[in-house]
Design a protein around this motif. Structure first.
Motif, mmCIF file in Angstrom:
data_model
loop_
_atom_site.group_PDB
_atom_site.id
_atom_site.type_symbol
_atom_site.label_atom_id
_atom_site.label_comp_id
_atom_site.label_asym_id
_atom_site.label_seq_id
_atom_site.Cartn_x
_atom_site.Cartn_y
_atom_site.Cartn_z
ATOM 1 N N TYR A 78 0.832 -1.190 0.000
ATOM 2 C CA TYR A 78 0.000 0.000 0.000
ATOM 3 C C TYR A 78 0.866 1.240 0.000
ATOM 4 O O TYR A 78 1.928 1.276 0.627
ATOM 5 C CB TYR A 78 -0.926 0.022 1.223
ATOM 6 N N TRP A 79 0.370 2.263 -0.689
ATOM 7 C CA TRP A 79 1.113 3.505 -0.846
ATOM 8 C C TRP A 79 0.218 4.707 -0.636
ATOM 9 O O TRP A 79 -0.961 4.693 -1.005
ATOM 10 C CB TRP A 79 1.717 3.597 -2.244
ATOM 11 N N GLY A 80 0.786 5.745 -0.064
ATOM 12 C CA GLY A 80 0.114 7.019 0.000
ATOM 13 C C GLY A 80 0.335 7.805 -1.274
ATOM 14 O O GLY A 80 1.004 7.354 -2.212
ATOM 15 N N GLN A 81 -0.228 8.993 -1.308
ATOM 16 C CA GLN A 81 -0.145 9.818 -2.513
ATOM 17 C C GLN A 81 1.167 10.577 -2.629
ATOM 18 O O GLN A 81 1.484 11.090 -3.703
ATOM 19 C CB GLN A 81 -1.316 10.805 -2.543
ATOM 20 N N GLY A 82 1.904 10.651 -1.560
ATOM 21 C CA GLY A 82 3.174 11.340 -1.559
ATOM 22 C C GLY A 82 3.066 12.774 -1.082
ATOM 23 O O GLY A 82 2.032 13.427 -1.226
ATOM 24 N N THR A 83 4.139 13.259 -0.508
ATOM 25 C CA THR A 83 4.236 14.651 -0.105
ATOM 26 C C THR A 83 5.603 15.178 -0.524
ATOM 27 O O THR A 83 6.625 14.518 -0.338
ATOM 28 C CB THR A 83 3.998 14.818 1.414
ATOM 29 N N GLN A 84 5.606 16.352 -1.100
ATOM 30 C CA GLN A 84 6.828 16.905 -1.671
ATOM 31 C C GLN A 84 7.685 17.560 -0.611
ATOM 32 O O GLN A 84 7.218 18.396 0.165
ATOM 33 C CB GLN A 84 6.484 17.931 -2.758
ATOM 34 N N VAL A 85 8.945 17.184 -0.592
ATOM 35 C CA VAL A 85 9.948 17.839 0.235
ATOM 36 C C VAL A 85 10.964 18.466 -0.697
ATOM 37 O O VAL A 85 11.572 17.778 -1.512
ATOM 38 C CB VAL A 85 10.641 16.849 1.193
ATOM 39 N N THR A 86 11.125 19.761 -0.575
ATOM 40 C CA THR A 86 12.089 20.477 -1.391
ATOM 41 C C THR A 86 13.062 21.211 -0.479
ATOM 42 O O THR A 86 12.648 21.991 0.375
ATOM 43 C CB THR A 86 11.397 21.478 -2.321
ATOM 44 N N VAL A 87 14.333 20.951 -0.674
ATOM 45 C CA VAL A 87 15.375 21.545 0.155
ATOM 46 C C VAL A 87 16.269 22.387 -0.739
ATOM 47 O O VAL A 87 16.889 21.864 -1.671
ATOM 48 C CB VAL A 87 16.204 20.479 0.875
ATOM 49 N N SER A 88 16.330 23.654 -0.458
ATOM 50 C CA SER A 88 17.177 24.556 -1.219
ATOM 51 C C SER A 88 18.541 24.656 -0.564
ATOM 52 O O SER A 88 18.658 24.706 0.663
ATOM 53 C CB SER A 88 16.538 25.936 -1.334
ATOM 54 N N SER A 89 19.562 24.704 -1.376
ATOM 55 C CA SER A 89 20.922 24.760 -0.867
ATOM 56 C C SER A 89 21.398 26.186 -0.686
ATOM 57 O O SER A 89 20.747 27.138 -1.126
ATOM 58 C CB SER A 89 21.874 24.015 -1.796
#
Length: 122
Positions: free
Chosen positions: A111-122
């Protein structure tokens, strides 16, 4: 049937922290290993961490072992991923997953969720 809903992603700078949450519903949740996997654009899906719902036993990918923590709250039927000291290379869609431990670990969760975006700026 199991349903997984992730939340907590966002845009942060390198070194910051995020806490992802995955709310779990369905039958026999306690029988599953819960996990977090991630996929960055142009890259393969990558295992991040897992936790056995019943025992609390955890497992981490080497790349995140010192920075991320997976946990669960039985009362809330929620699994968390605490992401600390985030790096640009942590940028990805993070997916909550459930299944037997070896399937979760190898990216073949049931089973999988829909996902959540993690964006890390350098």
């Amino acid at each position: 049937q199991v349903q997984l809903v992730e939340s907590g992603g966002g845009l942060v700078q390198a070194g910051a922290s995020l806490r992802l949450a995955c709310v779990v519903s369905g039958r026999r949740i306690s029988l599953y290993t819960m996990g977090w996997l991630r996929q960055a654009p142009g890259k393969e899906r990558e295992f991040v961490a897992s936790i056995n719902w019943s025992s609390g036993t955890t497992y981490y990918a080497d790349s995140v072992k010192e920075r991320f923590t997976i946990s669960r709250d039985n009362a809330k039927n929620t699994v968390y991923l605490q992401l600390n000291s985030l790096k640009a290379e942590d940028t990805a869609v993070y997916y909550c997953a459930a299944g037997v431990w070896n399937r979760v670990r190898t990216g073949r969760a049931d089973y999988w969720g829909q996902g959540t975006q993690v964006t890390v700026s350098s």
